[in-house]
Design a protein around this motif. Structure first.
Motif, PDB file in Angstrom:
ATOM      1  N   ALA A   1      -8.709 -15.631 -53.476  1.00  0.00           N
ATOM      2  CA  ALA A   1      -8.591 -15.350 -52.047  1.00  0.00           C
ATOM      3  C   ALA A   1      -7.373 -16.023 -51.426  1.00  0.00           C
ATOM      4  O   ALA A   1      -7.007 -17.138 -51.795  1.00  0.00           O
ATOM      5  N   SER A   2      -6.796 -15.347 -50.465  1.00  0.00           N
ATOM      6  CA  SER A   2      -5.711 -15.926 -49.671  1.00  0.00           C
ATOM      7  C   SER A   2      -6.313 -16.937 -48.702  1.00  0.00           C
ATOM      8  O   SER A   2      -7.519 -16.903 -48.440  1.00  0.00           O
ATOM      9  N   PRO A   3      -5.496 -17.830 -48.146  1.00  0.00           N
ATOM     10  CA  PRO A   3      -6.027 -18.759 -47.128  1.00  0.00           C
ATOM     11  C   PRO A   3      -6.700 -18.012 -45.971  1.00  0.00           C
ATOM     12  O   PRO A   3      -7.736 -18.443 -45.478  1.00  0.00           O
ATOM     13  N   HIS A   4      -6.127 -16.891 -45.560  1.00  0.00           N
ATOM     14  CA  HIS A   4      -6.728 -16.099 -44.484  1.00  0.00           C
ATOM     15  C   HIS A   4      -8.111 -15.618 -44.883  1.00  0.00           C
ATOM     16  O   HIS A   4      -9.064 -15.708 -44.102  1.00  0.00           O
ATOM     17  N   ARG A   5      -8.228 -15.108 -46.096  1.00  0.00           N
ATOM     18  CA  ARG A   5      -9.525 -14.608 -46.583  1.00  0.00           C
ATOM     19  C   ARG A   5     -10.522 -15.749 -46.738  1.00  0.00           C
ATOM     20  O   ARG A   5     -11.716 -15.570 -46.467  1.00  0.00           O
ATOM     21  N   LEU A   6     -10.080 -16.916 -47.160  1.00  0.00           N
ATOM     22  CA  LEU A   6     -10.988 -18.061 -47.290  1.00  0.00           C
ATOM     23  C   LEU A   6     -11.619 -18.415 -45.942  1.00  0.00           C
ATOM     24  O   LEU A   6     -12.820 -18.698 -45.876  1.00  0.00           O
ATOM     25  N   VAL A   7     -10.823 -18.383 -44.890  1.00  0.00           N
ATOM     26  CA  VAL A   7     -11.366 -18.661 -43.558  1.00  0.00           C
ATOM     27  C   VAL A   7     -12.374 -17.581 -43.176  1.00  0.00           C
ATOM     28  O   VAL A   7     -13.444 -17.887 -42.631  1.00  0.00           O
ATOM     29  N   GLN A   8     -12.071 -16.326 -43.483  1.00  0.00           N
ATOM     30  CA  GLN A   8     -13.027 -15.242 -43.224  1.00  0.00           C
ATOM     31  C   GLN A   8     -14.337 -15.497 -43.959  1.00  0.00           C
ATOM     32  O   GLN A   8     -15.418 -15.312 -43.396  1.00  0.00           O
ATOM     33  N   MET A   9     -14.232 -15.910 -45.207  1.00  0.00           N
ATOM     34  CA  MET A   9     -15.425 -16.169 -46.005  1.00  0.00           C
ATOM     35  C   MET A   9     -16.242 -17.315 -45.415  1.00  0.00           C
ATOM     36  O   MET A   9     -17.481 -17.263 -45.401  1.00  0.00           O
ATOM     37  N   LEU A  10     -15.580 -18.348 -44.917  1.00  0.00           N
ATOM     38  CA  LEU A  10     -16.287 -19.450 -44.278  1.00  0.00           C
ATOM     39  C   LEU A  10     -17.014 -18.963 -43.027  1.00  0.00           C
ATOM     40  O   LEU A  10     -18.181 -19.327 -42.798  1.00  0.00           O
ATOM     41  N   MET A  11     -16.346 -18.163 -42.227  1.00  0.00           N
ATOM     42  CA  MET A  11     -16.983 -17.637 -41.020  1.00  0.00           C
ATOM     43  C   MET A  11     -18.181 -16.767 -41.380  1.00  0.00           C
ATOM     44  O   MET A  11     -19.238 -16.857 -40.743  1.00  0.00           O
ATOM     45  N   GLU A  12     -18.035 -15.933 -42.387  1.00  0.00           N
ATOM     46  CA  GLU A  12     -19.149 -15.093 -42.851  1.00  0.00           C
ATOM     47  C   GLU A  12     -20.300 -15.960 -43.341  1.00  0.00           C
ATOM     48  O   GLU A  12     -21.474 -15.666 -43.066  1.00  0.00           O
ATOM     49  N   GLY A  13     -19.974 -17.031 -44.049  1.00  0.00           N
ATOM     50  CA  GLY A  13     -21.000 -17.948 -44.536  1.00  0.00           C
ATOM     51  C   GLY A  13     -21.737 -18.632 -43.403  1.00  0.00           C
ATOM     52  O   GLY A  13     -22.962 -18.782 -43.453  1.00  0.00           O
ATOM     53  N   ALA A  14     -21.016 -19.042 -42.373  1.00  0.00           N
ATOM     54  CA  ALA A  14     -21.655 -19.676 -41.217  1.00  0.00           C
ATOM     55  C   ALA A  14     -22.602 -18.688 -40.537  1.00  0.00           C
ATOM     56  O   ALA A  14     -23.743 -19.044 -40.199  1.00  0.00           O
ATOM     57  N   LEU A  15     -22.136 -17.464 -40.350  1.00  0.00           N
ATOM     58  CA  LEU A  15     -22.980 -16.449 -39.719  1.00  0.00           C
ATOM     59  C   LEU A  15     -24.231 -16.166 -40.554  1.00  0.00           C
ATOM     60  O   LEU A  15     -25.332 -16.012 -40.011  1.00  0.00           O
ATOM     61  N   GLU A  16     -24.067 -16.118 -41.860  1.00  0.00           N
ATOM     62  CA  GLU A  16     -25.211 -15.879 -42.746  1.00  0.00           C
ATOM     63  C   GLU A  16     -26.213 -17.020 -42.650  1.00  0.00           C
ATOM     64  O   GLU A  16     -27.421 -16.794 -42.541  1.00  0.00           O
ATOM     65  N   ARG A  17     -25.727 -18.255 -42.676  1.00  0.00           N
ATOM     66  CA  ARG A  17     -26.616 -19.419 -42.593  1.00  0.00           C
ATOM     67  C   ARG A  17     -27.350 -19.475 -41.256  1.00  0.00           C
ATOM     68  O   ARG A  17     -28.521 -19.822 -41.196  1.00  0.00           O
ATOM     69  N   ILE A  18     -26.662 -19.118 -40.180  1.00  0.00           N
ATOM     70  CA  ILE A  18     -27.305 -19.105 -38.862  1.00  0.00           C
ATOM     71  C   ILE A  18     -28.394 -18.035 -38.824  1.00  0.00           C
ATOM     72  O   ILE A  18     -29.491 -18.265 -38.300  1.00  0.00           O
ATOM     73  N   ALA A  19     -28.120 -16.875 -39.408  1.00  0.00           N
ATOM     74  CA  ALA A  19     -29.115 -15.797 -39.443  1.00  0.00           C
ATOM     75  C   ALA A  19     -30.345 -16.222 -40.252  1.00  0.00           C
ATOM     76  O   ALA A  19     -31.484 -15.965 -39.846  1.00  0.00           O
ATOM     77  N   ILE A  20     -30.122 -16.875 -41.383  1.00  0.00           N
ATOM     78  CA  ILE A  20     -31.249 -17.339 -42.202  1.00  0.00           C
ATOM     79  C   ILE A  20     -32.028 -18.414 -41.447  1.00  0.00           C
ATOM     80  O   ILE A  20     -33.262 -18.426 -41.462  1.00  0.00           O
ATOM     81  N   ALA A  21     -31.317 -19.311 -40.773  1.00  0.00           N
ATOM     82  CA  ALA A  21     -31.979 -20.353 -39.984  1.00  0.00           C
ATOM     83  C   ALA A  21     -32.834 -19.729 -38.883  1.00  0.00           C
ATOM     84  O   ALA A  21     -33.955 -20.182 -38.620  1.00  0.00           O
ATOM     85  N   LYS A  22     -32.312 -18.683 -38.258  1.00  0.00           N
ATOM     86  CA  LYS A  22     -33.054 -18.009 -37.194  1.00  0.00           C
ATOM     87  C   LYS A  22     -34.343 -17.404 -37.743  1.00  0.00           C
ATOM     88  O   LYS A  22     -35.415 -17.571 -37.149  1.00  0.00           O
ATOM     89  N   GLU A  23     -34.247 -16.704 -38.858  1.00  0.00           N
ATOM     90  CA  GLU A  23     -35.441 -16.123 -39.477  1.00  0.00           C
ATOM     91  C   GLU A  23     -36.429 -17.216 -39.881  1.00  0.00           C
ATOM     92  O   GLU A  23     -37.632 -17.062 -39.710  1.00  0.00           O
ATOM     93  N   SER A  24     -35.913 -18.319 -40.395  1.00  0.00           N
ATOM     94  CA  SER A  24     -36.774 -19.435 -40.787  1.00  0.00           C
ATOM     95  C   SER A  24     -37.457 -20.043 -39.573  1.00  0.00           C
ATOM     96  O   SER A  24     -38.624 -20.439 -39.634  1.00  0.00           O
ATOM     97  N   MET A  25     -36.734 -20.115 -38.475  1.00  0.00           N
ATOM     98  CA  MET A  25     -37.293 -20.659 -37.235  1.00  0.00           C
ATOM     99  C   MET A  25     -38.441 -19.778 -36.754  1.00  0.00           C
ATOM    100  O   MET A  25     -39.506 -20.273 -36.380  1.00  0.00           O
ATOM    101  N   VAL A  26     -38.229 -18.470 -36.794  1.00  0.00           N
ATOM    102  CA  VAL A  26     -39.254 -17.525 -36.347  1.00  0.00           C
ATOM    103  C   VAL A  26     -40.505 -17.630 -37.222  1.00  0.00           C
ATOM    104  O   VAL A  26     -41.628 -17.538 -36.717  1.00  0.00           O
ATOM    105  N   ARG A  27     -40.312 -17.855 -38.517  1.00  0.00           N
ATOM    106  CA  ARG A  27     -41.435 -17.959 -39.454  1.00  0.00           C
ATOM    107  C   ARG A  27     -41.989 -19.384 -39.552  1.00  0.00           C
ATOM    108  O   ARG A  27     -42.873 -19.640 -40.365  1.00  0.00           O
ATOM    109  N   ASN A  28     -41.460 -20.290 -38.732  1.00  0.00           N
ATOM    110  CA  ASN A  28     -41.886 -21.690 -38.700  1.00  0.00           C
ATOM    111  C   ASN A  28     -41.700 -22.381 -40.064  1.00  0.00           C
ATOM    112  O   ASN A  28     -42.511 -23.215 -40.465  1.00  0.00           O
ATOM    113  N   GLU A  29     -40.632 -22.021 -40.755  1.00  0.00           N
ATOM    114  CA  GLU A  29     -40.274 -22.657 -42.025  1.00  0.00           C
ATOM    115  C   GLU A  29     -39.264 -23.762 -41.707  1.00  0.00           C
ATOM    116  O   GLU A  29     -38.052 -23.564 -41.786  1.00  0.00           O
TER     117      GLU A  29
END
Length: 137
Positions: free
Chosen positions: A29-57
């Motif tokens: 990956a280029s440096p630009h793509r690496l930053v994109q991947m980090l942003m995608e990873g943050a969004l994915e983790r937040i989405a999983i955290a949200k689902e976990s919060m809803v399920r009281n996990e």
């Protein structure tokens, strides 16, 4: 017992494949793509955290919010304030705000705060994705 062992082996194999796939993506990956991947990873983790919060996990919620905080911290740490000037400084302040809000979401068990941080990250990512090719180096 045999089916359980097979399931565990399959899960292990899938995790290993995913790790190899991620490592391969990062290496090329280029440096630009690496930053994109980090942003995608943050969004994915937040989405999983949200689902976990809803399920009281609680443990899963905390783990994923922690990972999102690490990723946002990594994005903040990669900023070059000297070269980026006011834009980089403002982005650094926004990342700092996002980390504080993620901590608040975890402590207050508040889905709306996760939505707020996710919305901010999406806006940042949209700007990053729209960057002209001349600046992607």
């Amino acid at each position: 017992m045999i089916n359980e062992d097979r399931t565990m082996n399959a899960v292990s194999a899938i995790k290993q494949y995913q790790q190899v796939s991620v490592n391969s993506s990062v290496m090329g990956a280029s440096p630009h793509r690496l930053v994109q991947m980090l942003m995608e990873g943050a969004l994915e983790r937040i989405a999983i955290a949200k689902e976990s919060m809803v399920r009281n996990e609680i443990a899963m919620k905390g783990q994923n919010i922690g990972h999102a905080i690490q990723i946002v911290g990594g994005l903040q740490g990669s900023l070059n304030i000297e070269a980026g000037g006011e834009v980089a400084e403002n982005l650094s302040n926004l990342y700092d705000y996002m980390v504080r809000r993620l901590l608040a979401a975890n402590n207050q068990n508040d889905v709306s705060i996760l939505d707020e941080v996710s919305g901010l990250m999406i806006e940042i990512k949209m700007g990053w994705d729209a960057m002209p090719d001349a600046y992607k180096h």
